[in-house]
Design a protein around this motif. Sequence first.
Motif, PDB file in Angstrom:
ATOM      1  N   UNK A 193     -14.175  11.590  38.157  1.00  0.00           N
ATOM      2  CA  UNK A 193     -14.856  10.286  38.056  1.00  0.00           C
ATOM      3  C   UNK A 193     -14.922   9.680  36.620  1.00  0.00           C
ATOM      4  N   UNK A 194     -14.921  10.500  35.499  1.00  0.00           N
ATOM      5  CA  UNK A 194     -15.039   9.929  34.323  1.00  0.00           C
ATOM      6  C   UNK A 194     -13.483   9.246  34.138  1.00  0.00           C
ATOM      7  N   UNK A 195     -12.274   9.942  34.672  1.00  0.00           N
ATOM      8  CA  UNK A 195     -11.084   9.379  34.201  1.00  0.00           C
ATOM      9  C   UNK A 195     -10.819   8.051  34.981  1.00  0.00           C
TER      10      UNK A 195
ATOM     11  N   UNK B 105     -10.307   4.349  33.450  1.00  0.00           N
ATOM     12  CA  UNK B 105      -9.127   3.752  33.660  1.00  0.00           C
ATOM     13  C   UNK B 105      -9.258   2.328  34.089  1.00  0.00           C
ATOM     14  N   UNK B 106     -10.466   2.197  35.164  1.00  0.00           N
ATOM     15  CA  UNK B 106     -10.836   0.812  35.786  1.00  0.00           C
ATOM     16  C   UNK B 106     -11.345  -0.005  34.528  1.00  0.00           C
ATOM     17  N   UNK B 107     -11.967   0.470  33.674  1.00  0.00           N
ATOM     18  CA  UNK B 107     -12.631  -0.314  32.504  1.00  0.00           C
ATOM     19  C   UNK B 107     -11.648  -1.000  31.703  1.00  0.00           C
TER      20      UNK B 107
ATOM     21  N   UNK C  51      -1.220   3.453  39.965  1.00  0.00           N
ATOM     22  CA  UNK C  51      -2.584   4.105  39.720  1.00  0.00           C
ATOM     23  C   UNK C  51      -3.305   4.160  40.952  1.00  0.00           C
ATOM     24  N   UNK C  52      -3.340   3.090  41.929  1.00  0.00           N
ATOM     25  CA  UNK C  52      -4.030   3.057  43.267  1.00  0.00           C
ATOM     26  C   UNK C  52      -3.882   4.287  44.190  1.00  0.00           C
TER      27      UNK C  52
END
Length: 242
Positions: A37-39, A43-45, A53-54
Amino acid sequence: SDQARILHQDKMMSLGKLAASMVHEINNPLSGILNYLRLMIRTLSRGPLAEDRREKFLGYLNLMENETKRCSQIVSSLLTFSRISSPSFGQVQVHDLLNRCIILSRHKLELQNIRPVSEIEPHIPQVAGDFNQLQQCVINLIFNAIDAMPDGGTLRLTGHLDNTKDYVTITVNDTGPGIPEKNLPHIFEPFFTTSQEGYGVGLGLSTVYGIMERHKGAVKVESQPGQGTTFKLQVPIYGMNQ
């Protein structure tokens, strides 16, 4: 009654051991989920998600789903074991019973470097009994086997139709040091312990003996020093002597 009190006391002892080992088993997948979740958040930020990536994110989500299911299965098994309920005799699926016991004890086995081996006949008939009490019997025998193998080993759990075709025999076999012949007649006495071999501590085996008597079944033990120990539960097939 005294009998119900002893059953409850034994169950609470087993529950404490299970809960202690399951805290670690649940913590491992939760830590993995948190890291993924942190990763993903990091990445989304950084901006829009590229196509490659999807695909990675879908892989992460699948992993998290599987780990969450595993946690749910562990907690569900523990809640079922801990539930206080009146004895309810009926049909018990041996596959379900033994698989639940393996789930409950898996992490404790791993911690002590014990390899579980399960051999259950594919078309084994249903037995007559109370699921929770039979589960308590098998868990107690597994705990005794674990205590007998502090340096690791193999635990073999089997289920097969007895030659008489009146019973299903469930066996729990360990590769521990075995039990001296002089101790075998006392193994099911309350609080009897062989200390060095690790069998019979507390109420575990005497509880197993009492439960099997109420099920019109039997518990037997075979052991030789240096060759491990096998406990056998003989449980009546559903429909026999009902």
